[in-house]
Motif scaffolding. Structure first.
Motif, PDB file in Angstrom:
ATOM      1  N   MET A  22      70.923  11.438  43.273  1.00 42.05           N
ATOM      2  CA  MET A  22      72.129  10.623  43.315  1.00 42.05           C
ATOM      3  C   MET A  22      71.748   9.144  43.359  1.00 42.05           C
ATOM      4  SD  MET A  22      75.398  10.188  43.670  1.00 42.05           S
ATOM      5  CE  MET A  22      76.601   9.075  44.412  1.00 42.05           C
ATOM      6  N   PRO A  23      72.001   8.391  42.286  1.00 42.44           N
ATOM      7  CA  PRO A  23      72.654   8.761  41.038  1.00 42.44           C
ATOM      8  C   PRO A  23      71.645   9.367  40.060  1.00 42.44           C
ATOM      9  CG  PRO A  23      72.152   6.430  41.001  1.00 42.44           C
ATOM     10  CD  PRO A  23      71.698   6.939  42.341  1.00 42.44           C
ATOM     11  N   CYS A  24      72.129  10.242  39.216  1.00 38.85           N
ATOM     12  CA  CYS A  24      71.219  10.982  38.333  1.00 38.85           C
ATOM     13  C   CYS A  24      71.136  10.397  36.935  1.00 38.85           C
ATOM     14  CB  CYS A  24      71.659  12.440  38.249  1.00 38.85           C
ATOM     15  SG  CYS A  24      73.277  12.671  37.449  1.00 38.85           S
ATOM     16  N   SER A  25      72.012   9.447  36.585  1.00 40.77           N
ATOM     17  CA  SER A  25      72.043   8.859  35.253  1.00 40.77           C
ATOM     18  C   SER A  25      72.103   9.959  34.194  1.00 40.77           C
ATOM     19  CB  SER A  25      70.831   7.944  35.049  1.00 40.77           C
ATOM     20  OG  SER A  25      70.921   7.251  33.837  1.00 40.77           O
ATOM     21  N   THR A  26      71.288   9.869  33.151  1.00 41.47           N
ATOM     22  CA  THR A  26      71.346  10.830  32.049  1.00 41.47           C
ATOM     23  C   THR A  26      70.513  12.084  32.286  1.00 41.47           C
ATOM     24  OG1 THR A  26      69.754   9.343  30.967  1.00 41.47           O
ATOM     25  CG2 THR A  26      72.009   9.254  30.197  1.00 41.47           C
ATOM     26  N   GLY A  27      70.070  12.297  33.512  1.00 40.13           N
ATOM     27  CA  GLY A  27      69.478  13.577  33.887  1.00 40.13           C
ATOM     28  C   GLY A  27      67.975  13.649  33.956  1.00 40.13           C
ATOM     29  N   GLU A  28      67.292  12.585  33.554  1.00 39.47           N
ATOM     30  CA  GLU A  28      65.832  12.655  33.550  1.00 39.47           C
ATOM     31  C   GLU A  28      65.260  12.946  34.935  1.00 39.47           C
ATOM     32  OE1 GLU A  28      66.638   9.797  30.022  1.00 39.47           O
ATOM     33  OE2 GLU A  28      67.625  10.458  31.876  1.00 39.47           O
ATOM     34  N   GLU A  29      65.850  12.344  35.977  1.00 40.89           N
ATOM     35  CA  GLU A  29      65.311  12.552  37.323  1.00 40.89           C
ATOM     36  C   GLU A  29      65.456  13.993  37.812  1.00 40.89           C
ATOM     37  OE1 GLU A  29      65.405   9.642  40.793  1.00 40.89           O
ATOM     38  OE2 GLU A  29      67.060  10.995  41.323  1.00 40.89           O
ATOM     39  N   PRO A  30      66.668  14.573  37.842  1.00 42.50           N
ATOM     40  CA  PRO A  30      66.767  15.956  38.336  1.00 42.50           C
ATOM     41  C   PRO A  30      65.999  16.951  37.475  1.00 42.50           C
ATOM     42  CG  PRO A  30      68.852  15.245  37.382  1.00 42.50           C
ATOM     43  CD  PRO A  30      68.005  14.024  37.530  1.00 42.50           C
ATOM     44  N   TYR A  31      65.982  16.742  36.172  1.00 39.50           N
ATOM     45  CA  TYR A  31      65.201  17.645  35.317  1.00 39.50           C
ATOM     46  C   TYR A  31      63.704  17.480  35.584  1.00 39.50           C
ATOM     47  CZ  TYR A  31      69.399  18.660  32.501  1.00 39.50           C
ATOM     48  OH  TYR A  31      70.638  19.088  32.061  1.00 39.50           O
ATOM     49  N   SER A  32      63.267  16.249  35.854  1.00 43.32           N
ATOM     50  CA  SER A  32      61.859  16.027  36.212  1.00 43.32           C
ATOM     51  C   SER A  32      61.504  16.767  37.488  1.00 43.32           C
ATOM     52  CB  SER A  32      61.581  14.524  36.400  1.00 43.32           C
ATOM     53  OG  SER A  32      61.645  13.827  35.178  1.00 43.32           O
ATOM     54  N   ILE A  33      62.414  16.752  38.464  1.00 44.45           N
ATOM     55  CA  ILE A  33      62.178  17.477  39.719  1.00 44.45           C
ATOM     56  C   ILE A  33      61.973  18.959  39.432  1.00 44.45           C
ATOM     57  CG2 ILE A  33      63.247  18.211  41.889  1.00 44.45           C
ATOM     58  CD1 ILE A  33      64.672  15.449  41.908  1.00 44.45           C
ATOM     59  N   ALA A  34      62.847  19.522  38.605  1.00 46.01           N
ATOM     60  CA  ALA A  34      62.750  20.950  38.278  1.00 46.01           C
ATOM     61  C   ALA A  34      61.423  21.274  37.604  1.00 46.01           C
ATOM     62  CB  ALA A  34      63.918  21.357  37.381  1.00 46.01           C
ATOM     63  N   MET A  35      61.044  20.494  36.623  1.00 41.36           N
ATOM     64  CA  MET A  35      59.808  20.762  35.886  1.00 41.36           C
ATOM     65  C   MET A  35      58.577  20.531  36.748  1.00 41.36           C
ATOM     66  SD  MET A  35      60.643  19.388  32.015  1.00 41.36           S
ATOM     67  CE  MET A  35      61.039  17.726  32.534  1.00 41.36           C
ATOM     68  N   TYR A  36      58.619  19.462  37.564  1.00 36.22           N
ATOM     69  CA  TYR A  36      57.452  19.160  38.398  1.00 36.22           C
ATOM     70  C   TYR A  36      57.190  20.274  39.403  1.00 36.22           C
ATOM     71  CZ  TYR A  36      53.935  16.192  40.547  1.00 36.22           C
ATOM     72  OH  TYR A  36      52.723  15.680  40.989  1.00 36.22           O
ATOM     73  N   LEU A  37      58.248  20.797  40.001  1.00 38.68           N
ATOM     74  CA  LEU A  37      58.063  21.885  40.962  1.00 38.68           C
ATOM     75  C   LEU A  37      57.541  23.140  40.275  1.00 38.68           C
ATOM     76  CD1 LEU A  37      61.143  21.486  43.340  1.00 38.68           C
ATOM     77  CD2 LEU A  37      58.808  20.620  43.607  1.00 38.68           C
ATOM     78  N   LEU A  38      58.035  23.426  39.092  1.00 38.12           N
ATOM     79  CA  LEU A  38      57.534  24.585  38.345  1.00 38.12           C
ATOM     80  C   LEU A  38      56.043  24.448  38.050  1.00 38.12           C
ATOM     81  CD1 LEU A  38      60.389  25.288  35.772  1.00 38.12           C
ATOM     82  CD2 LEU A  38      59.618  26.823  37.585  1.00 38.12           C
ATOM     83  N   GLU A  39      55.613  23.238  37.772  1.00 34.47           N
ATOM     84  CA  GLU A  39      54.229  23.012  37.386  1.00 34.47           C
ATOM     85  C   GLU A  39      53.287  22.815  38.570  1.00 34.47           C
ATOM     86  OE1 GLU A  39      52.760  22.759  34.247  1.00 34.47           O
ATOM     87  OE2 GLU A  39      54.633  23.568  33.431  1.00 34.47           O
ATOM     88  N   ASN A  40      53.820  22.337  39.711  1.00 35.21           N
ATOM     89  CA  ASN A  40      52.923  21.836  40.757  1.00 35.21           C
ATOM     90  C   ASN A  40      53.141  22.394  42.158  1.00 35.21           C
ATOM     91  OD1 ASN A  40      51.393  19.495  39.287  1.00 35.21           O
ATOM     92  ND2 ASN A  40      53.550  19.214  38.738  1.00 35.21           N
ATOM     93  N   TRP A  41      54.186  23.173  42.378  1.00 31.28           N
ATOM     94  CA  TRP A  41      54.380  23.730  43.716  1.00 31.28           C
ATOM     95  C   TRP A  41      54.170  25.240  43.671  1.00 31.28           C
ATOM     96  CZ3 TRP A  41      59.210  25.205  46.849  1.00 31.28           C
ATOM     97  CH2 TRP A  41      58.874  25.313  48.211  1.00 31.28           C
ATOM     98  N   PRO A  42      53.078  25.741  44.215  1.00 28.68           N
ATOM     99  CA  PRO A  42      52.759  27.167  44.104  1.00 28.68           C
ATOM    100  C   PRO A  42      53.817  28.084  44.706  1.00 28.68           C
ATOM    101  CG  PRO A  42      50.839  25.926  44.845  1.00 28.68           C
ATOM    102  CD  PRO A  42      52.005  24.985  44.893  1.00 28.68           C
ATOM    103  N   GLN A  43      54.616  27.594  45.660  1.00 27.68           N
ATOM    104  CA  GLN A  43      55.615  28.429  46.335  1.00 27.68           C
ATOM    105  C   GLN A  43      57.000  28.349  45.689  1.00 27.68           C
ATOM    106  OE1 GLN A  43      54.312  26.636  50.326  1.00 27.68           O
ATOM    107  NE2 GLN A  43      55.025  28.654  50.954  1.00 27.68           N
ATOM    108  N   VAL A  44      57.059  27.809  44.493  1.00 26.59           N
ATOM    109  CA  VAL A  44      58.356  27.580  43.859  1.00 26.59           C
ATOM    110  C   VAL A  44      59.180  28.860  43.711  1.00 26.59           C
ATOM    111  CG1 VAL A  44      57.465  27.796  41.492  1.00 26.59           C
ATOM    112  CG2 VAL A  44      59.496  26.379  41.941  1.00 26.59           C
ATOM    113  N   ASP A  45      58.523  29.996  43.513  1.00 29.39           N
ATOM    114  CA  ASP A  45      59.250  31.254  43.326  1.00 29.39           C
ATOM    115  C   ASP A  45      59.592  31.948  44.644  1.00 29.39           C
ATOM    116  OD1 ASP A  45      59.277  31.120  40.520  1.00 29.39           O
ATOM    117  OD2 ASP A  45      57.248  31.943  40.400  1.00 29.39           O
TER     118      ASP A  45
END
Length: 289
Positions: free
Chosen positions: A121-144
């Motif tokens: 918040m604010p998310c603008s055109t979505g790059e930030e929240p989508y970056s969060i999603a992708m970064y966690l998928l790539e870098n947080w082993p406990q994401v699942d």
């Protein structure tokens, strides 16, 4: 258009008192404050809007704002006057902090399968929240191991529509490697690149005015808030109000990430400074106010 009408359009100008009157009105509706150094930026867009609205001049336009569809018109003005500069993996040291500092601390007090709520918040055109999603998928082993809910909000309805569409040009992707782009995007032809459905569907977008206490009360039990480079557009009073709303929205021990030029210590004592190896963030103090 007659010659007279053309002349009137060409000479349309906003006086100092009219500019102040508009800034006060916009502040009351949004909490956003425009200093004198933003005068050219505001004048240019406001004059363009007055002309397109069919108003006969500045006073007529202000009268329309007061008497007619103020909500619809203020939405147009918000979309014109808010700045939405962003790209994927911006200030990614905070994403590193999220994956390797904040979340490991939070889940140490949780059970597997528990929900983790992250709000951009604010998310603008979505790059930030989508970056969060992708970064966690790539870098947080406990994401699942946890039910991760990513919410994203903005006051600008145009950028929210763009965010939900998930189509971006090369400039938005300039910090991503070609391999990463191939993994998470598909070609959208001349428009650029579209995020894959799995990522787009992982974020829920909503329109929120940060200065509207009622709208802000709709968010609760948030674990982490990303609020980067928004508070610089507010005055001291509005900053405190927004920060207090964030405090109420966060769960006990929740975190907030601000932009690199912002400091919570100059706004409120409700948060404790936390220095992780990757970044400085802020943690909610104590119990309810």
């Amino acid at each position: 258009m007659s010659v007279l009408a053309k002349r009137a359009t060409a000479t349309l100008a906003i006086s100092a008192s009219e500019y102040q009157k508009f800034c006060e009105y916009f502040y009351r509706r949004t909490g956003i404050s425009f200093a004198e150094n933003k005068r050219y930026f505001v004048d240019k867009r406001l004059i363009d809007r007055i002309q397109k609205s069919g108003a006969s001049g500045v006073e007529d336009y202000f009268e329309r704002l007061r008497r007619h569809d103020a909500n619809g018109e203020i939405e147009i003005l918000i979309n014109l006057l808010t700045i939405n500069e962003t790209y994927f993996y911006r200030e990614d040291h905070q994403l590193d902090c999220l994956a390797n500092g904040i979340l490991p601390e939070l889940v140490s007090r949780r059970r597997k399968g528990d929900r983790i709520r992250i709000w951009s918040m604010p998310c603008s055109t979505g790059e930030e929240p989508y970056s969060i999603a992708m970064y966690l998928l790539e870098n947080w082993p406990q994401v699942d191991d946890y039910d991760i809910e990513i919410m994203a909000s903005d006051i600008d309805t145009n950028v929210l529509r763009a965010a939900e569409g998930g189509v971006y040009d090369a400039r938005s992707l300039h910090r991503l490697t070609p391999e990463f782009v191939r993994k998470y995007f598909v070609s959208a032809g001349a428009e650029g690149f579209r995020l894959i459905d799995a990522i787009r569907q992982s974020v829920r977008f909503t329109k929120v005015n940060a200065s509207d206490l009622v709208e802000m009360r709709g968010f609760a039990n948030i674990d982490v808030i990303f609020c980067r480079n928004m508070l610089i557009y507010f005055d001291d009073r509005s900053r405190r109000q927004v920060v207090e709303s964030f405090y109420d929205s966060l769960c006990q021990g929740g975190f907030i990430c601000l932009g690199h030029s912002e400091s919570m210590s100059r706004i409120s004592s409700l948060f404790e400074v936390r220095k992780f190896p990757q970044a400085i963030v802020y943690q909610k103090r104590g119990g309810p106010r």
